[in-house]
Scaffold this motif. Structure first.
Motif, PDB file in Angstrom:
ATOM      1  N   PRO A 169       0.834  -1.209   0.000  1.00  0.00           N
ATOM      2  CA  PRO A 169       0.000   0.000   0.000  1.00  0.00           C
ATOM      3  C   PRO A 169       0.870   1.262   0.000  1.00  0.00           C
ATOM      4  CG  PRO A 169      -0.807  -1.598   1.600  1.00  0.00           C
ATOM      5  CD  PRO A 169       0.499  -2.129   1.106  1.00  0.00           C
ATOM      6  N   LYS A 170       0.331   2.351  -0.530  1.00  0.00           N
ATOM      7  CA  LYS A 170       1.080   3.602  -0.684  1.00  0.00           C
ATOM      8  C   LYS A 170       1.609   4.122   0.652  1.00  0.00           C
ATOM      9  CE  LYS A 170       0.437   3.945  -5.138  1.00  0.00           C
ATOM     10  NZ  LYS A 170       1.594   3.822  -6.074  1.00  0.00           N
ATOM     11  N   VAL A 171       0.806   3.958   1.706  1.00  0.00           N
ATOM     12  CA  VAL A 171       1.234   4.443   3.018  1.00  0.00           C
ATOM     13  C   VAL A 171       2.484   3.690   3.482  1.00  0.00           C
ATOM     14  CG1 VAL A 171       0.614   4.663   5.449  1.00  0.00           C
ATOM     15  CG2 VAL A 171      -1.087   5.133   3.673  1.00  0.00           C
ATOM     16  N   VAL A 172       2.476   2.367   3.304  1.00  0.00           N
ATOM     17  CA  VAL A 172       3.616   1.548   3.705  1.00  0.00           C
ATOM     18  C   VAL A 172       4.833   1.901   2.858  1.00  0.00           C
ATOM     19  CG1 VAL A 172       4.477  -0.802   3.989  1.00  0.00           C
ATOM     20  CG2 VAL A 172       2.063  -0.300   4.425  1.00  0.00           C
ATOM     21  N   GLN A 173       4.603   2.153   1.560  1.00  0.00           N
ATOM     22  CA  GLN A 173       5.705   2.546   0.682  1.00  0.00           C
ATOM     23  C   GLN A 173       6.342   3.853   1.154  1.00  0.00           C
ATOM     24  OE1 GLN A 173       5.263   2.299  -3.587  1.00  0.00           O
ATOM     25  NE2 GLN A 173       3.577   0.832  -3.418  1.00  0.00           N
ATOM     26  N   ALA A 174       5.497   4.790   1.587  1.00  0.00           N
ATOM     27  CA  ALA A 174       6.011   6.080   2.057  1.00  0.00           C
ATOM     28  C   ALA A 174       6.886   5.894   3.300  1.00  0.00           C
ATOM     29  CB  ALA A 174       4.849   7.022   2.366  1.00  0.00           C
TER      30      ALA A 174
END
Length: 269
Positions: free
Chosen positions: A174-179
């Motif tokens: 997910p994008k949040v985890v990637q960030a």
């Protein structure tokens, strides 16, 4: 010649004579075809670096055309088959090395040779369980192969943990985890820095000296190096040679090589 400061990464741009050959680790028939094409050249092979691997975080469980769980096939079974089939070339290139790129995740690895696909219900599938198990399997295989290669063969098998390297392994998250990962990545190694320990294991003379010393002591586990190019300990799980032997036998069954087939591939000292 200019001296290089310890720990400093220097870029060198060289004109290399490179040839590219197709190899798909998700297909054991592709591995066999690649090995046959390479062996047909009858050329020496001095270094084999098994670096390709997958860690499909958050992705559902997938299987290859060979009906093997993808982490186990790409990270362990296919490179094991490739290594065995290229032993004649490595023998021609002796002194030679096989460098298997491992991970500290091997510390969390749990392995059942009768359930490499994690489908029997004994352990629930997760990408972490699959990945860590495949890295533990790689150490088992490397250790037994190192033991089977007699000292006079001039071939050594080494495992190395390159450290936390910033790559695109997070692309399925997910994008949040990637960030969050990208923020942590500020403190991780670049791809160039991550290659340092791998190249060290492939080229430095003291790696062979250390491997010979381990053999002389009768230590059953292969050389294992850290990201700072120093010998390191493996997990206690990785020192279970009874389990390693069971895995070796299961692997031979999966890749279709008998004990006699493997013995023929091993160099005659």
């Amino acid at each position: 010649m200019h001296e290089i400061e310890p720990g400093k990464v220097v870029e060198f741009f060289l004109a290399l004579d490179m040839k590219v050959m197709e190899l798909n680790l998700l297909s054991l028939s592709s591995v066999r075809a690649f090995a046959a094409a390479w062996e047909a050249r009858k050329e020496p092979l001095h270094v084999l670096i098994n670096n390709a691997g997958i860690f499909s975080m958050s992705a559902p469980q997938k299987f290859s055309e060979d009906e093997l769980e993808e982490h186990m096939q790409v990270n362990y079974v296919a490179p094991a088959l490739l290594t065995l089939l290229l032993l004649p070339s490595l023998s021609r290139g002796s002194p030679a090395r096989v460098v298997n790129v491992n991970s500290d995740m091997q510390w969390f690895g749990v392995l059942d040779p009768d359930d490499l696909n994690l489908t029997c219900g004994k352990r629930k599938y997760s990408s972490v369980a699959a990945y860590s198990g495949s890295k533990l399997a790689q150490i088992y295989f490397s250790s037994l192969l190192e033991c089977k290669l007699r000292s006079g063969s001039g071939i050594h098998v080494i495992c190395v943990n390159p450290g936390i390297v910033k790559t695109n392994v997070i692309r399925t998250l997910p994008k949040v985890v990637q960030a969050i990962y990208n923020f942590i990545g500020c403190f991780s190694l670049s791809s160039l820095e991550g290659a340092r320990s791998v190249l060290f294991c492939a080229t430095d003379p003291q790696v062979v000296q250390y491997a010979d010393a381990l053999k002389a002591k009768g230590w059953p586990v292969c050389s294992y190096y850290s990201s700072i190019c120093k010998p390191n300990d493996t997990s206690k799980h990785a020192q279970n040679m009874n389990l390693a032997l069971r895995l070796w036998e299961k692997t031979a069954e999966i890749i279709g090589l008998s004990t006699e087939d493997i013995e023929k591939l091993l160099p005659i000292c």
